[in-house]
Design a protein around this motif. Structure first.
Motif, PDB file in Angstrom:
ATOM      1  N   ILE A 241       0.872  -0.924  -0.044  1.00 10.98           N
ATOM      2  CA  ILE A 241       0.223  -0.022   0.001  1.00 10.98           C
ATOM      3  C   ILE A 241       1.050   1.151   0.465  1.00 10.98           C
ATOM      4  O   ILE A 241       0.819   2.244  -0.641  1.00 10.98           O
TER       5      ILE A 241
ATOM      6  N   ASP B 236       2.901   2.724  -2.531  1.00  9.71           N
ATOM      7  CA  ASP B 236       2.185   3.976  -4.090  1.00  9.71           C
ATOM      8  C   ASP B 236       2.805   5.286  -3.452  1.00  9.71           C
ATOM      9  O   ASP B 236       2.002   5.911  -2.590  1.00  9.71           O
TER      10      ASP B 236
ATOM     11  N   ARG C 164       1.533   8.211  -4.485  1.00 13.83           N
ATOM     12  CA  ARG C 164      -0.005   8.704  -3.672  1.00 13.83           C
ATOM     13  C   ARG C 164      -0.243   8.298  -2.946  1.00 13.83           C
ATOM     14  O   ARG C 164      -0.933   9.455  -2.072  1.00 13.83           O
ATOM     15  N   VAL C 165       0.004   7.382  -2.101  1.00 11.97           N
ATOM     16  CA  VAL C 165      -0.614   7.331  -0.768  1.00 11.97           C
ATOM     17  C   VAL C 165       0.771   7.123   0.142  1.00 11.97           C
ATOM     18  O   VAL C 165       0.117   8.150   1.356  1.00 11.97           O
TER      19      VAL C 165
ATOM     20  N   ILE D  67      -0.437  10.914   0.565  1.00  6.69           N
ATOM     21  CA  ILE D  67      -1.787  11.666   1.195  1.00  6.69           C
ATOM     22  C   ILE D  67      -1.463  10.988   2.928  1.00  6.69           C
ATOM     23  O   ILE D  67      -1.425  11.837   3.851  1.00  6.69           O
ATOM     24  N   LEU D  68      -1.275  10.416   3.608  1.00 10.32           N
ATOM     25  CA  LEU D  68       0.409   9.804   4.263  1.00 10.32           C
ATOM     26  C   LEU D  68       0.725  10.981   4.770  1.00 10.32           C
ATOM     27  O   LEU D  68       1.061  11.059   6.002  1.00 10.32           O
TER      28      LEU D  68
ATOM     29  N   SER E 248      -8.895   6.415   4.659  1.00  9.68           N
ATOM     30  CA  SER E 248      -9.457   5.065   3.824  1.00  9.68           C
ATOM     31  C   SER E 248      -8.313   4.405   2.811  1.00  9.68           C
ATOM     32  O   SER E 248      -8.502   4.034   2.089  1.00  9.68           O
ATOM     33  N   GLN E 249      -6.960   5.056   3.266  1.00 13.31           N
ATOM     34  CA  GLN E 249      -6.029   4.525   2.864  1.00 13.31           C
ATOM     35  C   GLN E 249      -5.502   2.973   3.055  1.00 13.31           C
ATOM     36  O   GLN E 249      -5.657   1.780   2.674  1.00 13.31           O
TER      37      GLN E 249
ATOM     38  N   LYS F 195      -8.583  -2.589   3.353  1.00 14.85           N
ATOM     39  CA  LYS F 195      -7.095  -3.679   2.997  1.00 14.85           C
ATOM     40  C   LYS F 195      -6.387  -4.570   3.575  1.00 14.85           C
ATOM     41  O   LYS F 195      -6.885  -4.818   4.303  1.00 14.85           O
TER      42      LYS F 195
END
Length: 134
Positions: A109, A112, A114-115, A118-119, A129-130, A134
């Protein structure tokens, strides 16, 4: 989970205490010391605002993963950085197949870009939401 920590030392103590209140820790002092020992070995920074404190010790029975945000940045984590987000991972001395698979999934996860963005900068909702479903 949000903490009022203002230094690396207070963060390590407060985050382990918070996890201990949730029943995830069997020996708080051992876990804090193992995290401190790991930090001495080298940088756990993932971005200018995100660190990955982690350790393996007998102070936990099972894999513990938690995401924390501090109310203000911690500047003594890494010179030149204001770290206010922490993805903490604590492993027991013996890791089973389920825990190994959970770690693999986590690192899949966060690999990435993009993740990671966000983190590092996202809202609580975006961060949550990440990890949901999952």
């Amino acid at each position: 989970m949000q903490l009022a920590s203002y230094s690396r030392e207070t963060f390590l103590n407060e985050s382990v205490a918070m996890l201990d209140m949730h029943g995830d820790i069997v020996d708080r002092a051992e876990v804090v010391q193992s995290l401190k020992d790991r930090e001495i070995q080298g940088n756990t920074l993932l971005s200018e605002t995100l660190a990955l404190p982690h350790s393996q010790s007998g102070g936990v029975r099972t894999l513990v993963m938690a995401f924390f945000k501090t109310m203000r940045p911690i500047y003594d984590w890494q010179p030149g950085c204001g770290v206010d987000r922490f993805l903490c991972i604590m492993l027991p001395r013996q890791v089973n197949a389920v825990e190994t698979n959970a770690l693999k999934a986590l690192f899949g996860i966060i690999a990435d870009d993009r993740v990671m963005q966000i983190l590092s900068t996202g809202s609580e909702t975006a961060v949550n939401s990440q990890f949901s479903n999952k």
